[in-house]
Write an enzyme that holds these catalytic residues in place. Structure first.
Site, mmCIF file in Angstrom:
data_model
loop_
_atom_site.group_PDB
_atom_site.id
_atom_site.type_symbol
_atom_site.label_atom_id
_atom_site.label_comp_id
_atom_site.label_asym_id
_atom_site.label_seq_id
_atom_site.Cartn_x
_atom_site.Cartn_y
_atom_site.Cartn_z
ATOM 1 N N GLU A 27 0.835 -1.203 0.000
ATOM 2 C CA GLU A 27 0.000 0.000 0.000
ATOM 3 C C GLU A 27 0.870 1.254 0.000
ATOM 4 O O GLU A 27 0.375 2.365 0.149
ATOM 5 C CB GLU A 27 -0.934 0.014 1.211
ATOM 6 C CG GLU A 27 -0.244 0.044 2.562
ATOM 7 C CD GLU A 27 -1.209 0.256 3.711
ATOM 8 O OE1 GLU A 27 -1.609 1.422 3.903
ATOM 9 O OE2 GLU A 27 -1.543 -0.716 4.392
ATOM 10 N N CYS B 32 -3.387 -3.337 4.414
ATOM 11 C CA CYS B 32 -2.477 -4.402 4.851
ATOM 12 C C CYS B 32 -2.825 -5.772 4.286
ATOM 13 O O CYS B 32 -2.149 -6.755 4.597
ATOM 14 C CB CYS B 32 -2.454 -4.467 6.375
ATOM 15 S SG CYS B 32 -1.969 -2.911 7.148
ATOM 16 N N HIS C 183 -2.520 -10.539 11.758
ATOM 17 C CA HIS C 183 -2.028 -9.225 11.362
ATOM 18 C C HIS C 183 -1.882 -8.403 12.643
ATOM 19 O O HIS C 183 -2.785 -8.359 13.474
ATOM 20 C CB HIS C 183 -2.991 -8.545 10.403
ATOM 21 C CG HIS C 183 -2.687 -7.089 10.192
ATOM 22 N ND1 HIS C 183 -1.490 -6.663 9.674
ATOM 23 C CD2 HIS C 183 -3.405 -5.969 10.468
ATOM 24 C CE1 HIS C 183 -1.489 -5.348 9.621
ATOM 25 N NE2 HIS C 183 -2.642 -4.903 10.100
#
Length: 513
Positions: free
Chosen positions: A87, A121, A256
């Site tokens: 990103e 993400c 994550h």
């Protein structure tokens, strides 16, 4: 044409890169004038890696790809797909993947599918799924896929800044892998929300709604876990297995990790899901002991910020956290949130801190989340073969020095960290530009930005592996570490002839040579 599915498609090799300097979070607390423990105890963060203006998303990905290829004795013509998840956007048209293709030039291999994938993400996971799907498809030509996830996570001055980080992961994907995907077992949830986004094209900084982001993360975890459990129950029923899936069926569970404390809360959240879905939970012994006070009529969506529920289930899941998840937070606590590589840094942390014999045969659960928002919970099965020289043994051995590498970084003061971020802010998309950061402070073998010309074309060089500063050519495979050659997945695959034309390059760029 293969008559059957390629067997055990998954992760064969994994490489991680993080910057060579970090800021101490306890010192950053003092520098920022916040209460002691806010970043360390409150967020669970110890150190935060960051990049000088010498590194950008292209250099991170060049570094981690070449390191993976060298460490595993691979040639670039063995790769048929290269997919990048990021990103960190420095060009609205040109992909990072095309920049990384310069490493392939010496091999002559330009027949490489795949491109960049972006959604906060989650992009690295989408890239990984694309690579696995390719190997399992009629498009597969017998070569490996290479997945790269990389980002530079930086925030404006304020409460979000200590949740930054930087790094990249490269994964080699193919059949007969020591970490094989559980086929058909992915629980995905996609929904629209403005919890974290980057609408300002002139800035590296995101717009963040912290409370909404936590709610989205936890709600996605609930939904993904429910879908995953339904799918594995359906599989088990077809196989004649009559029992319910629970958190205890994961040998390890990685997430994550925006910050480590959220991961601990997330594991507790999965235990809450198990508790609420169980027909008659035993609150006397086992994982649900001590939870008799909680009504099973409670709705999950009413508990996102319920401190009583959170505290009780964090306490109840303490032992599970120690066994299944705590080890995964090594990179996250010491380097911060790398965005797309975050969950795979957690996977690398598990592999680095366990013997192959302890991992063999285990099911590893992974939860990947990207704001906006997109999430998947899926699982990998670890090979049963942990013998010396096995794929699993080689994978673990390649990461054994992870903690030592983290410890070898250079600590800098919060003031220097703040100055670096201010410099990045001032020079973001500046052209022409020559970076000011030190090359000597980079790890050996690191690619770095040498200049941006007046047309915004970027040029890179590589710091030598033998600790001198002589730049290396693009695509050079000359590791100082002896490693065993990994053969191509399909040995009879036609070889692409190596290119013999053209002078050796000293630098590479993301534009015209």
């Amino acid at each position: 044409m293969l008559a059957t599915w390629p067997k055990d498609v998954g992760v064969i090799a994994l490489e991680i890169y993080f910057p060579s300097q970090y800021v101490d979070q306890a010192e950053l607390e003092q520098f920022d004038g916040v209460s002691a423990g806010k970043y360390t105890a409150g967020l669970g963060q110890a150190r935060m890696g960051f990049c000088s203006d010498r590194e950008d998303i292209n250099s991170l990905c060049l570094t981690v790809v070449q390191r993976l290829m060298e460490q595993n004795g691979l040639s670039y013509d063995q790769v048929g797909r290269l997919e990048v998840g990021t990103e960190t956007i420095i060009d609205k048209s040109k992909s990072v993947k095309t920049v990384v293709m310069q490493l392939f030039e010496e091999s002559g291999n330009t027949d490489v599918e795949g491109i960049d994938t972006t959604n906060a993400c989650y992009g690295g996971t989408a890239a990984l799924f694309n690579a696995v799907n390719w190997v399992e498809s009629s498009s597969w030509d017998g070569r490996y896929a290479l997945v790269v996830a990389g980002d530079i996570a930086v925030y404006a001055t304020g409460s979000a800044r200590p949740t930054g980080g930087a790094g990249a992961i490269a994964m080699l994907i193919g059949p007969n892998a020591p970490l094989a995907f559980d086929r058909g077992l992915r629980g995905t949830h996609m929904q629209h929300a403005y919890d974290f986004y980057k609408p300002d094209m002139g800035s590296e900084y995101p717009v963040v709604d912290g409370k909404l982001s936590i709610k989205c993360y936890l709600s996605a975890l609930d939904r993904c876990y429910a879908v995953y459990r339904n799918k594995i129950h359906a599989q088990w029923q077809r196989e004649g297995v009559d029992r319910r899936f629970s958190l205890e069926d994961f040998g390890y569970m990685v997430f994550h990790s925006p910050y480590c404390k959220l991961v601990q809360k997330s594991l507790a959240r999965l235990l809450l899901n198990d508790f609420l879905s169980h027909t008659s939970p035993d609150t006397e012994t086992g994982p649900f002991s001590g939870l008799e006070a909680f009504s099973r009529d409670v709705k999950l969506e009413d508990t996102y910020f319920d401190r009583d529920v959170e505290k009780a289930f964090m306490k109840a899941s303490t032992e599970m956290f120690e066994q299944k998840t705590k080890a995964s937070l090594l990179v996250s606590s010491q380097n911060g949130n790398m965005y797309t590589p975050s969950v795979y840094g957690c996977l690398a942390s598990v592999l680095a801190q366990h013997a192959p014999q302890d991992l063999a045969g285990q099911r590893i659960g992974l939860f990947s989340y990207g704001s906006g928002f997109a999430a998947t919970l899926y699982s990998l099965r670890v090979s049963q073969d942990a013998t010396p020289g096995s794929g699993l043994d080689k994978l673990c051995a390649s990461l054994f020095d992870l903690k030592a590498r983290l410890d070898s970084r250079r600590k800098v003061s919060p003031a220097v960290f703040a100055d670096n971020l201010q410099l990045r802010e001032k020079t973001h998309h500046l052209a022409p530009y020559v970076p000011q950061g030190s090359v000597e402070d980079l790890f050996p073998g690191t690619w770095y930005l040498t200049r941006v010309d007046e047309k915004h074309r970027r040029e890179y060089a590589r710091r030598s592996l033998n600790d001198s500063d002589r730049p290396l050519e693009a695509g050079m495979v000359n590791s100082t570490t002896a490693s065993e050659h990994i053969p191509s997945p399909v040995k009879k695959m036609p070889r692409i002839p190596a290119s013999t034309a053209g002078p050796e390059a000293v630098t590479i760029s993301n534009g015209d040579h």
